[in-house]
Scaffold this active site. Sequence first.
Site, PDB file in Angstrom:
ATOM      1  N   PHE A   1     -35.993   7.453  21.799  1.00  0.00           N
ATOM      2  CA  PHE A   1     -35.551   7.686  20.426  1.00  0.00           C
ATOM      3  C   PHE A   1     -34.765   6.487  19.916  1.00  0.00           C
ATOM      4  CE2 PHE A   1     -32.193   9.159  23.197  1.00  0.00           C
ATOM      5  CZ  PHE A   1     -31.023   8.740  22.581  1.00  0.00           C
ATOM      6  N   CYS A   2     -34.682   6.387  18.586  1.00  0.00           N
ATOM      7  CA  CYS A   2     -33.891   5.347  17.928  1.00  0.00           C
ATOM      8  C   CYS A   2     -33.435   5.897  16.580  1.00  0.00           C
ATOM      9  CB  CYS A   2     -34.693   4.059  17.775  1.00  0.00           C
ATOM     10  SG  CYS A   2     -36.239   4.259  16.854  1.00  0.00           S
ATOM     11  N   THR A   3     -32.863   5.064  15.746  1.00  0.00           N
ATOM     12  CA  THR A   3     -32.243   5.541  14.506  1.00  0.00           C
ATOM     13  C   THR A   3     -33.239   6.197  13.558  1.00  0.00           C
ATOM     14  OG1 THR A   3     -30.657   3.726  14.688  1.00  0.00           O
ATOM     15  CG2 THR A   3     -30.727   4.915  12.589  1.00  0.00           C
TER      16      THR A   3
ATOM     17  N   ILE B   1     -33.409   9.636  14.920  1.00  0.00           N
ATOM     18  CA  ILE B   1     -32.181  10.432  14.908  1.00  0.00           C
ATOM     19  C   ILE B   1     -31.899  10.985  13.520  1.00  0.00           C
ATOM     20  CG2 ILE B   1     -29.686  10.368  15.316  1.00  0.00           C
ATOM     21  CD1 ILE B   1     -30.330   7.899  17.183  1.00  0.00           C
TER      22      ILE B   1
END
EC number: 1.14.-.-
Length: 331
Positions: free
Chosen positions: A176-178, A205
């Site tokens: 996952f990332c922003t 996110i």
Amino acid sequence: MSKVVVCALYKFVELPHFESLREPLQKTLEDNGIRGTLLLASEGINGTVAGSREGIDAMLAWLDQQPGLDKIVSKESYDEDMPFYRTKVKLKKEIVTMGVEGIDPKRVVGTYVKPSEWNALISDPDVVLVDTRNDYEVQIGTFKNAVNPKTDTFREFPAYVKENMDPAKHKKVAMFCTGGIRCEKSTAYMLEQGFEEVYHLEGGILKYLEEVPKEETLWEGECFVFDNRVSVNHDLQKGEYDQCHACRMPITEEEKQSEHYIQGVSCVHCVDKFTDEQRQRFIERERQVQLARSRGEEHIGAEVLSAVEKHRLEKALEKERQRKVREAKAN
């Protein structure tokens, strides 16, 4: 509700004539009172901008009319104040820089997992959960039980995978990332390296915080964002963190009480990382910022370091990283 809409967007798509889009896109942003930065490259578009509801809708409508840029999925959050100082459309080699040739998310990419299904996936004990963001982002918030690769830049992620992960051992990997864009490339890279089951959080996110209720969340802390808000909470409102404008690290109110904190000049994270010459430039920049504020003006120095200062900062941080690596090997 806050009046400023902050819109993060990206799309991997072939744009052979992306250079010709820069001027009309810049004009569209300016005509609609939108600030922020959008990146254009032959592989697509990426960026975060902010403006009124009407302005953001007008920009998205314009993009929807451009060949290849229709149906862009965006993530929105909100702020009471404009989180950007300028309007910029930049031409780049990559819209997110991993530095590995041949990685193409349009051709190979991991399995998308919707926010509503994410909790079930990462609760599986056979799944290795990896946060693909930089270490300073992870420090203020991440998912429960996530692995922190402790990278300073996304360019370091491939090396982390080669040194710490094994397709034969790590059968299921979730990432996952922003906003999702880094995972497009990181999952593509891992599939190219032979990992078989690679998943990533669709929309990142920000989309998870938007859709998953607080009482069900597995997110812990706040989410770092690349604008003047510094972080957002689970309601996607401005968080509790500030930022050191010398090293760009997020800092707490408690850290601002440290003797090492001088606004715009140093903090607990960078007190030993700059030369006296650099500090003098930071002091002068902060003086100009405060002078501009007293006049009711804006000063772009509060948003970014100059290109020269940024380059010097990156070199200083790289030297510090190499020093830590040497110390670790010695021990």
